[in-house]
Design a protein around this motif. Structure first.
Motif, mmCIF file in Angstrom:
data_model
loop_
_atom_site.group_PDB
_atom_site.id
_atom_site.type_symbol
_atom_site.label_atom_id
_atom_site.label_comp_id
_atom_site.label_asym_id
_atom_site.label_seq_id
_atom_site.Cartn_x
_atom_site.Cartn_y
_atom_site.Cartn_z
ATOM 1 N N SER A 12 12.351 -3.953 9.065
ATOM 2 C CA SER A 12 12.685 -4.820 10.196
ATOM 3 C C SER A 12 14.163 -5.160 10.249
ATOM 4 C CB SER A 12 11.848 -6.096 10.151
ATOM 5 O OG SER A 12 12.176 -6.849 8.999
ATOM 6 N N TRP A 19 8.804 -4.525 4.277
ATOM 7 C CA TRP A 19 8.879 -5.205 5.578
ATOM 8 C C TRP A 19 10.329 -5.555 5.913
ATOM 9 C CZ3 TRP A 19 10.518 -10.314 6.260
ATOM 10 C CH2 TRP A 19 10.384 -10.803 7.569
ATOM 11 N N ILE A 60 6.718 -2.129 14.235
ATOM 12 C CA ILE A 60 5.329 -2.533 14.492
ATOM 13 C C ILE A 60 4.364 -1.596 13.767
ATOM 14 C CG2 ILE A 60 3.568 -2.784 16.273
ATOM 15 C CD1 ILE A 60 5.899 -3.601 18.157
ATOM 16 N N TYR A 61 4.596 -0.281 13.873
ATOM 17 C CA TYR A 61 3.744 0.672 13.158
ATOM 18 C C TYR A 61 3.802 0.416 11.648
ATOM 19 C CZ TYR A 61 3.480 3.409 17.474
ATOM 20 O OH TYR A 61 3.267 3.821 18.754
ATOM 21 N N SER A 62 4.997 0.146 11.163
ATOM 22 C CA SER A 62 5.156 -0.123 9.730
ATOM 23 C C SER A 62 4.390 -1.371 9.314
ATOM 24 C CB SER A 62 6.630 -0.294 9.385
ATOM 25 O OG SER A 62 7.334 0.864 9.685
ATOM 26 N N PHE A 63 4.425 -2.406 10.124
ATOM 27 C CA PHE A 63 3.722 -3.642 9.785
ATOM 28 C C PHE A 63 2.213 -3.425 9.760
ATOM 29 C CE2 PHE A 63 7.439 -5.943 11.988
ATOM 30 C CZ PHE A 63 8.239 -5.693 10.898
ATOM 31 N N VAL A 64 1.699 -2.649 10.699
ATOM 32 C CA VAL A 64 0.255 -2.361 10.707
ATOM 33 C C VAL A 64 -0.121 -1.570 9.458
ATOM 34 C CG1 VAL A 64 -1.575 -1.119 11.924
ATOM 35 C CG2 VAL A 64 0.047 -2.517 13.212
ATOM 36 N N ILE A 65 0.704 -0.602 9.098
ATOM 37 C CA ILE A 65 0.451 0.177 7.877
ATOM 38 C C ILE A 65 0.499 -0.730 6.650
ATOM 39 C CG2 ILE A 65 1.424 1.969 6.378
ATOM 40 C CD1 ILE A 65 2.240 3.438 8.990
ATOM 41 N N ILE A 108 -0.304 -3.840 6.495
ATOM 42 C CA ILE A 108 -1.554 -4.621 6.458
ATOM 43 C C ILE A 108 -2.666 -3.805 5.809
ATOM 44 C CG2 ILE A 108 -3.374 -5.619 7.894
ATOM 45 C CD1 ILE A 108 -1.091 -6.442 9.847
ATOM 46 N N PHE A 109 -2.794 -2.537 6.204
ATOM 47 C CA PHE A 109 -3.847 -1.693 5.624
ATOM 48 C C PHE A 109 -3.590 -1.445 4.133
ATOM 49 C CE2 PHE A 109 -4.593 -0.558 10.106
ATOM 50 C CZ PHE A 109 -5.954 -0.837 10.150
ATOM 51 N N TYR A 118 -2.057 -3.451 2.121
ATOM 52 C CA TYR A 118 -2.368 -4.706 1.428
ATOM 53 C C TYR A 118 -3.879 -4.859 1.227
ATOM 54 C CZ TYR A 118 -2.749 -9.645 0.374
ATOM 55 O OH TYR A 118 -3.051 -10.835 -0.225
ATOM 56 N N GLN A 168 9.399 0.083 18.140
ATOM 57 C CA GLN A 168 8.043 0.539 17.820
ATOM 58 C C GLN A 168 7.825 0.808 16.344
ATOM 59 O OE1 GLN A 168 7.142 3.928 20.221
ATOM 60 N NE2 GLN A 168 7.593 2.856 22.122
#
Length: 86
Positions: free
Chosen positions: A29, A25, A60-65, A67-68, A70, A57
């Protein structure tokens, strides 16, 4: 979970996972979005400079990935240590 040793191993694995995801992260970021933006802007992605894309962008895509990742890793860790809710 049967004892204190299992609890310690579970939490150590949990903290290791969290720290590794936080490093990713931070790199995405702060590293790609701020520190390396000038270098990345020499590369174009979809017509936009890559540094700008990461700041707007890609992070944001990295953060969603993350979460999955994790969720999947924690479910596997829960099953491994016998604390799964399933």
């Amino acid at each position: 979970m049967s004892g204190k040793t299992d609890n310690t191993a579970y939490w150590q694995a949990n903290v290791r996972l969290l720290l590794s995801l936080l490093v990713v992260w931070f790199v995405v970021s702060y590293g790609f979005g701020i520190l390396l933006v000038d270098v990345l802007n020499n590369i174009s992605l979809g017509g936009y400079p890559l540094g700008f894309w990461f700041a707007q962008q890609g992070a944001i895509y990295s953060f969603v990935i993350l979460i999955f990742v994790y969720v999947v890793r924690m479910n596997a860790l829960d099953k491994e240590h016998g604390v799964s809710e399933e």
